[in-house]
Design a protein around this motif. Structure first.
Motif, PDB file in Angstrom:
ATOM      1  N   LEU A   1      16.981  17.878 116.926  1.00 41.40           N
ATOM      2  CA  LEU A   1      16.564  17.937 115.508  1.00 41.40           C
ATOM      3  C   LEU A   1      17.439  18.018 114.633  1.00 41.40           C
ATOM      4  O   LEU A   1      17.674  17.449 113.379  1.00 41.40           O
TER       5      LEU A   1
ATOM      6  N   LYS B   1      19.329  14.594 114.218  1.00 37.95           N
ATOM      7  CA  LYS B   1      18.526  13.688 113.300  1.00 37.95           C
ATOM      8  C   LYS B   1      18.296  13.858 111.752  1.00 37.95           C
ATOM      9  O   LYS B   1      18.191  13.077 111.100  1.00 37.95           O
ATOM     10  N   GLY B   2      18.465  15.312 111.454  1.00 37.52           N
ATOM     11  CA  GLY B   2      18.617  15.700 110.025  1.00 37.52           C
ATOM     12  C   GLY B   2      17.284  15.714 109.455  1.00 37.52           C
ATOM     13  O   GLY B   2      16.385  16.262 110.321  1.00 37.52           O
ATOM     14  N   GLY B   3      16.950  15.166 108.190  1.00 39.40           N
ATOM     15  CA  GLY B   3      15.790  15.597 107.399  1.00 39.40           C
ATOM     16  C   GLY B   3      15.780  16.456 106.399  1.00 39.40           C
ATOM     17  O   GLY B   3      16.704  17.419 106.580  1.00 39.40           O
ATOM     18  N   ASP B   4      14.963  16.534 105.430  1.00 39.91           N
ATOM     19  CA  ASP B   4      15.038  17.575 104.290  1.00 39.91           C
ATOM     20  C   ASP B   4      13.990  18.828 104.642  1.00 39.91           C
ATOM     21  O   ASP B   4      13.339  18.825 105.188  1.00 39.91           O
ATOM     22  N   GLN B   5      14.285  19.837 103.612  1.00 38.89           N
ATOM     23  CA  GLN B   5      13.556  20.907 103.674  1.00 38.89           C
ATOM     24  C   GLN B   5      12.226  20.938 103.380  1.00 38.89           C
ATOM     25  O   GLN B   5      11.170  21.582 103.855  1.00 38.89           O
TER      26      GLN B   5
ATOM     27  N   THR C   1      10.261  18.367 104.652  1.00 43.81           N
ATOM     28  CA  THR C   1       9.345  17.795 105.565  1.00 43.81           C
ATOM     29  C   THR C   1       9.357  18.571 106.728  1.00 43.81           C
ATOM     30  O   THR C   1      10.023  18.911 107.304  1.00 43.81           O
TER      31      THR C   1
ATOM     32  N   THR D   1      11.221  19.221 110.452  1.00 42.62           N
ATOM     33  CA  THR D   1      12.542  18.996 110.680  1.00 42.62           C
ATOM     34  C   THR D   1      13.482  20.185 110.689  1.00 42.62           C
ATOM     35  O   THR D   1      12.951  21.321 110.771  1.00 42.62           O
ATOM     36  N   TYR D   2      14.686  20.031 111.153  1.00 41.97           N
ATOM     37  CA  TYR D   2      15.599  21.098 111.276  1.00 41.97           C
ATOM     38  C   TYR D   2      15.792  22.168 110.118  1.00 41.97           C
ATOM     39  O   TYR D   2      15.597  23.092 110.277  1.00 41.97           O
TER      40      TYR D   2
ATOM     41  N   HIS E   1      13.735  21.985 107.612  1.00 43.10           N
ATOM     42  CA  HIS E   1      12.690  22.726 107.091  1.00 43.10           C
ATOM     43  C   HIS E   1      12.423  24.194 108.150  1.00 43.10           C
ATOM     44  O   HIS E   1      11.849  25.320 107.685  1.00 43.10           O
TER      45      HIS E   1
ATOM     46  N   GLN F   1      21.948  17.151 104.786  1.00 41.99           N
ATOM     47  CA  GLN F   1      21.002  17.549 105.839  1.00 41.99           C
ATOM     48  C   GLN F   1      21.708  17.369 107.203  1.00 41.99           C
ATOM     49  O   GLN F   1      21.316  17.404 108.159  1.00 41.99           O
ATOM     50  N   ASP F   2      23.193  16.869 107.008  1.00 42.90           N
ATOM     51  CA  ASP F   2      23.792  16.740 108.197  1.00 42.90           C
ATOM     52  C   ASP F   2      24.605  17.956 108.546  1.00 42.90           C
ATOM     53  O   ASP F   2      25.447  18.670 107.985  1.00 42.90           O
TER      54      ASP F   2
END
Length: 379
Positions: A100, A103-107, A109, A112-113, A115, A282-283
Motif C-alpha cells: 500500500l 502504491k501511494g494514494g491520497d488521504q 481515498t 490507501t496507505y 488514508h 504520497q510517496d
C-alpha cells in the motif's frame, strides 16, 4: 567546529536531494527540499530540549545519539513506524502495508496507505500529546531560581509543590479531550494513558540509574580520599589515586535510558510532521528522505548547542522550548478533531524560541551593565 558538527548533515542533504531527483525527478527533488525545511521548522524547539538532556551524557553517548539515534529517527520513525501503525489500525499484514505504501494514494481515498495513517491520527496525537504535555507540566511546576515568564511561572511553581500534580492535570486534560474531541473516546483515552505511562517509565528509569551512578561516583571518590589519606600517612607521596569521572557526565544504564527518553521525545515531536507530510507527497520514500534529512539537521543542531554551551549563554532558551512544547502538546490534542496547519505549529515554536532568545540577550546585557555581579538578574 561548524564543519565537524554539520558536515555530515550537509553531505546527507545532498544525497537526499539526489535521491529525491532519482525517485521523482525535479518535483521529487523540490518536495524533499520542502520536507527538510518543514521538519527543521517544526522541530527546532526539539533541538533545544534535546540539548538540555544530551549535555548530561558523556561523549560516547552523545555520539550514539548522533549515529544510532539518527538511524532510529530516519528508518524507525519516518519509515517503519508509519507502516506499523497502518498494520495495527488497518488490520493488514506487513507485506500488504508495504504494498500500500508503494502504491501511494491520497488521504481522501479509503483503503490507501495515507488514508489509513490519517485515520490513526487521533491515537497517535493522544499518545504524543500526553507525552509532551507531561514534559511541559513537569517543567512549569518545578520551582527554579531562573524564571522567564515570571507572572505565570512563579504561581505555577508554587502550586507545583503538590505531589504528582502533573499527572493529575494531564489525566484531567486527557479525560476532557477524549470526551469532547474524540469520535472514539475509549481509543483516545487508552492511547493517551500509554503516552503518559511511557513518559513516567522511561524518565523514571533514567533518573533512577542516574542517581545510582552518582552514588557510585561518590563512593568511589570516598575510596580515593581514603587511599590518599593512607598513602600520605605512610609517607608515600608518590601514591596517587586515579581521577574520578567528570561531574555532569552520565554513562551506563542511566545514559541508555536518557537515550531512550530522547528517542521517544523525538517520536512525539515527529508525529505531526510524518502525518502532515502526506498532504505534500504520497510517496513514502520521498517523505522518509525529506523528514530523515531534516531529523539529521536537528540532531546536529542539538550537538552544536551542547558543545558551544549555548544554553548556558542564553539562559531562557530552555524556557522558550518548553513553552513551545506545551503549545505543541495542545495542538496535537486539538488536532484529534480539528485540522491545524503545519505552518501554525512551526511558527508558534519558532516564536517562543525567538522570544526566549531575545529575552536572553536583554538579560545578558543587563548583567554585563551590572558588572556581571548579579547572577540571576532579570530571572
Amino acid at each position: 567546529m561548524l564543519l565537524k558538527t554539520f558536515g555530515w548533515s550537509a553531505a546527507i542533504t545532498i544525497a537526499g536531494l539526489v535521491g529525491g531527483f532519482l525517485i521523482g525527478g525535479p518535483s521529487g527533488l523540490a518536495i524533499v527540499a520542502i520536507l527538510i525545511v518543514l521538519e527543521v521548522s517544526l522541530s527546532f524547539d526539539n533541538a533545544v530540549v534535546n540539548a538540555t538532556i544530551l549535555k548530561r551524557m558523556n561523549a560516547f553517548w552523545q555520539k550514539i545519539f548522533l549515529t544510532v539515534g539518527i538511524l532510529i529517527a530516519v528508518f524507525g520513525m519516518r519509515l517503519i513506524f508509519p507502516l506499523l501503525i497502518v498494520c495495527l489500525t488497518g488490520h493488514v499484514g506487513p507485506i500488504e502495508a508495504i504494498d500500500l505504501a508503494i502504491k501511494g494514494g491520497d488521504q481522501e481515498t479509503p483503503g490507501t496507505y495515507a488514508h489509513m495513517l490519517h485515520d490513526a491520527h487521533p491515537s497517535i496525537a493522544a499518545f504524543g500529546g500526553m507525552f509532551l504535555l507531561m514534559l511541559f507540566l513537569d517543567f512549569v511546576f518545578e520551582e527554579r531560581d531562573l524564571q522567564w515568564l515570571r507572572p505565570i511561572e512563579r504561581p505555577l511553581a508554587k502550586i507545583g509543590k503538590l505531589d504528582q500534580l502533573s499527572v493529575v492535570v494531564a489525566l484531567l486534560v486527557l479525560a476532557v479531550v477524549s470526551q469532547t474531541l474524540a469520535k472514539e473516546p475509549g481509543t483516545v483515552l487508552f492511547s493517551g494513558i500509554l503516552g503518559l505511562m511511557t513518559y513516567l517509565l522511561v524518565g523514571g528509569l533514567g533518573d533512577l540509574f542516574e542517581s545510582q551512578g552518582e552514588d557510585d561516583d561518590d563512593a568511589a571518590a570516598g575510596d580515593d580520599d581514603a587511599e590518599r589519606s593512607v598513602a600520605t600517612k605512610a609517607g608515600d607521596t608518590a601514591a596517587q589515586a586515579p581521577a574520578s569521572k567528570g561531574v555532569g557526565t552520565t554513562a551506563g544504564k542511566a545514559a541508555f535510558f536518557l537515550f531512550m527518553y530522547l528517542e521517544v521525545l523525538d517520536a512525539s515531536f515527529s508525529f505531526d510532521g510524518v502525518i502532515g507530510a502526506f498532504a505534500i507527497s504520497q510517496d513514502i520514500f520521498i517523505i522518509a528522505l525529506g523528514l530523515g534529512v531534516g531529523a539529521m539537521w536537528i540532531r546536529s543542531l542539538t550537538v552544536y548547542l551542547v558543545r558551544q554551551g549555548t544554553l548556558d549563554d542564553y539562559a531562557y532558551l530552555e524556557h522558550g522550548a518548553m513553552w513551545a512544547i506545551g503549545a505543541l502538546a495542545a495542538i496535537l490534542l486539538i488536532s484529534i478533531k480539528h485540522e491545524v496547519p503545519e505552518v501554525v505549529t512551526g511558527l508558534i515554536g519558532v516564536g517562543f524560541i525567538g522570544a526566549a532568545y531575545l529575552s536572553s540577550l536583554v538579560r545578558n546585557k543587563r548583567i554585563e551593565a551590572a558588572g556581571g555581579q548579579v547572577e540571576h538578574l532579570g530571572g
